[in-house]
Structures are given as C-alpha cells and as structure tokens.
Design an enzyme around this catalytic site. Structure first.
Site, PDB file in Angstrom:
ATOM      1  N   ASN A 165     113.302  17.383  10.134  1.00  0.00           N
ATOM      2  CA  ASN A 165     112.364  16.387  10.689  1.00  0.00           C
ATOM      3  C   ASN A 165     111.607  16.954  11.879  1.00  0.00           C
ATOM      4  O   ASN A 165     110.378  16.877  11.936  1.00  0.00           O
ATOM      5  CB  ASN A 165     113.150  15.184  11.230  1.00  0.00           C
ATOM      6  N   GLN A 196     122.873  11.996  22.419  1.00  0.00           N
ATOM      7  CA  GLN A 196     123.936  12.219  21.432  1.00  0.00           C
ATOM      8  C   GLN A 196     123.957  13.711  21.067  1.00  0.00           C
ATOM      9  O   GLN A 196     122.915  14.351  21.050  1.00  0.00           O
ATOM     10  CB  GLN A 196     123.754  11.326  20.188  1.00  0.00           C
ATOM     11  N   VAL A 200     117.764  15.788  11.009  1.00  0.00           N
ATOM     12  CA  VAL A 200     117.130  16.000  12.301  1.00  0.00           C
ATOM     13  C   VAL A 200     116.424  17.362  12.408  1.00  0.00           C
ATOM     14  O   VAL A 200     115.290  17.433  12.907  1.00  0.00           O
ATOM     15  CB  VAL A 200     118.154  15.745  13.437  1.00  0.00           C
ATOM     16  N   VAL A 201     117.040  18.439  11.926  1.00  0.00           N
ATOM     17  CA  VAL A 201     116.419  19.753  12.124  1.00  0.00           C
ATOM     18  C   VAL A 201     115.107  19.848  11.347  1.00  0.00           C
ATOM     19  O   VAL A 201     114.062  20.204  11.905  1.00  0.00           O
ATOM     20  CB  VAL A 201     117.386  20.895  11.717  1.00  0.00           C
ATOM     21  N   TYR A 222     128.164   6.305   2.336  1.00  0.00           N
ATOM     22  CA  TYR A 222     128.350   7.761   2.390  1.00  0.00           C
ATOM     23  C   TYR A 222     129.735   8.100   2.950  1.00  0.00           C
ATOM     24  O   TYR A 222     130.514   8.816   2.317  1.00  0.00           O
ATOM     25  CB  TYR A 222     127.247   8.376   3.254  1.00  0.00           C
TER      26      TYR A 222
END
Ligand SMILES: NC(=O)c1ccc[n+]([C@@H]2O[C@H](COP(=O)([O-])OP(=O)(O)OC[C@H]3O[C@@H](n4cnc5c(N)ncnc54)[C@H](O)[C@@H]3O)[C@@H](O)[C@H]2O)c1
Length: 294
Positions: A169, A188, A166-167, A124
């Site tokens: 999830n 982090q 992340v959001v 990526y």
C-alpha cells in the site's frame, strides 16, 4: 524447487493470486498449474504439500468472510485428507494472527493468544487457529507428518498492487504521489520479513526430522512503527506524498514481533534481508512492471 529438480504442481483458484506471477514457469517440463479451489477435495499424487492457499490481507479476507473460514478449515481438511491418502508430508502456512492482539511481547510459540472470536478479523484468525487444531489432530490421530509455520508480516515483489497490505500500500501510494494512509496514529508496531527469507525457512521446515512439527514462528524480529515504515518508504521512493490518518479498524493489534529462537535452533535459520534491502527490491518491482515477467 524446480531448480532442485523437483516436480511442482501449483494449485490456485486465483482469488488473490495471478497467473502473471508464474507465467515464467508455465511450459517448463517439471511444472504443472491447476486451477482448483481447496474447499473442494483434490485427488493427485504428491510427496509434499505446502498449504499456502488463503486470502491473507484484510481487504481480501473480509470480502467474503465465510469463504475465508471455509478456505482455512475445509481447505485444511481436504489437504490433510490428501496427505493421509498419499502419505505425504504437509506444511501449513499459519500466521502470527493466531496470537490476536497479544498481551505477551515478543510472541513465543507457547503463547496461546488473545483473539476475538466474533470480530471482523475472526474469519481469518479463527480459521487459521482451527486449521492448526486440525493439523495436530491429524498428527495425533492418523500419525500424519505435519509442519506448522506461524508466519509474521511478509512482503516482496509479486504482491498484488491492490493487495491492501501495509508495505505494498505505502509503496504504491508513494510511487503515485498519493497521500500515505495510516490507520490510527501509526504508533502500532510490525516486524517485516522479506519473502526470500520466508521461503528459505519454509523449505528448511519441510526438511526437518519427522518428530519436529512446530508450530514455529517465522518472521523478521526487526520492529518498526507503521509511521516509521511510511517515512522510510517516502524517503526511499523520493516521493512527496504526505500522510493521511484514518480511524483504526477493529481488533488491529498494537504490537507484533516474533521471537524466532525456535526457528534459529530447529531450522538453523535467521532472516538475512533487512527492511531497507527488502524495500529496495520491492520498490524496484512496483516501479517497473517489466520486472513482473522476470
Ligand atoms: N504474507 C504474509 O504476511 C503472511 C503472514 C501470515 C500468513 N500468511 C499466509 O501465507 C499464505 C500465503 O500468503 P500470501 O501473502 O502469499 O498471500 P497471497 O494472497 O499472495 O497468496 C494466497 C494464494 O492463495 C490463493 N487462494 C485463496 N483462496 C484459495 C482457495 N480457496 N483455493 C485455492 N487457492 C486459494 C490465492 O489465489 C493466492 O494465490 C496464506 O495462507 C497466508 O494466510 C502470509
């Protein structure tokens, strides 16, 4: 764009996107949908190209890493070739991942990055870096009108529930009452931009004078630890989910926060949606699948 009276051709191979996200546009006279993989050449007539095609979450871009690099590199070559042929302006959705695990904080556009070329994220990160190189070489060599946006974490309604970012999830886990999974200690940091703010920045970037190419950072500089995000999502969903800590995957950046001074001066843009307001809309979307057709 449709509201502005533009003709829109939406090109997607539906690897991570879904037709549901654009179902409300199908049938509108100025909207056209084409199933196509950008790793193959495309022959159409257009004035502007927004090159957004690429799986963007680690689970998806690591599923077939060779195809991910092809999407960024061959995809860029094909879209730049198209732009050259029809003399279109072309915008690249680049990424904060070009900075890798940054040694400079916050990240400015002049920072060249700290990227592992052979790790699990490299398909990526390096694919997007090579795409930027191609954009600037087409600009220098063929005088193409290019615009490069380096997008920082962006979230909002219409994300895939299993997208793996992340959001989404955290929201999906909280709504199901499942444990929230945090990789590492959760110390982090990330900066989260709401999708409407991002789109506004991309449209403004496309409208800048030809001499402005970017790269320009677009994101929300509000910085949060992953643990703070998890706690916010749990509180806002009223969930009783606990937190499970898992080992940190390779090359996970410790800090991420855009310096958006250039976007502010060149685009006259700042994000307007704070994390709480953006989460509210995103949680409402994931809570009520009916909103997906809106
Ligand atoms: N959301 C973010 O936080 C973020 C951050 C940095 C950069 N970006 C970039 O912005 C762009 C859009 O990301 P997103 O978050 O909306 O992700 P997304 O997965 O929702 O959208 C990517 C789209 O590209 C399509 N696609 C993938 N490979 C393709 C191919 N070979 N040919 C045609 N279509 C293909 C997918 O089906 C999907 O509809 C991506 O290029 C991504 O790298 C996003």
């Amino acid at each position: 764009m449709l509201a502005d009276g533009d003709d829109v051709l939406c090109v997607d191979n539906f690897f991570t996107g879904t037709r549901d996200n654009i179902a409300h546009l199908i049938g509108r006279p100025h909207f056209e949908l084409m199933r196509h993989d950008v790793t193959f050449p495309l022959y159409v007539e257009v004035d502007e190209i927004y090159n957004l095609a690429c799986p963007a979450s680690p689970v998806h871009y690591q599923f077939d890493p060779v195809q991910t690099t092809k999407t960024s590199v061959h995809g860029a070559i094909n879209m730049l070739g198209l732009a050259k042929r029809v003399k279109a302006k072309i915008l690249q959705a680049s990424t904060s991942e070009v900075y890798g695990d940054p040694e400079v904080h916050p990240q400015t556009e002049s920072y060249w990055g700290h990227v592992n070329p052979i790790g699990i994220r490299s398909c990526y990160d390096e694919g997007k870096r090579c795409a930027e190189t191609l954009f600037f070489d087409y600009h220098r060599q063929h005088k193409l009108r290019i615009k490069v946006a380096r997008i920082f974490n962006t979230y909002g309604p219409r994300m895939h529930p299993n997208d793996g970012r992340v959001v989404s999830n955290f929201i999906v886990q909280a709504l199901k009452g499942e444990p929230i999974t945090i990789f590492g200690a959760g110390t982090q940091t990330r900066a989260f931009c709401y999708v409407d703010d991002l789109i506004e920045a991309l449209v403004r970037l496309m409208r800048t004078p030809d001499e402005f190419t970017g790269p320009v950072n677009v994101g929300n500089p509000g910085e949060f630890t992953i643990l703070a995000l998890a706690q916010k999502v749990v509180a806002m969903t009223g969930s009783n989910s606990g937190i499970t800590y898992l080992p940190l995957p390779g090359d996970d950046p410790a800090q991420r926060k855009p310096d958006i001074s250039l976007a502010r001066s060149a685009l006259g843009w700042v994000p307007h949606t704070d994390l709480e307001a953006g989460l509210l809309k995103t949680i409402a979307y994931f809570r009520d699948p009916g909103l997906r057709a809106a």
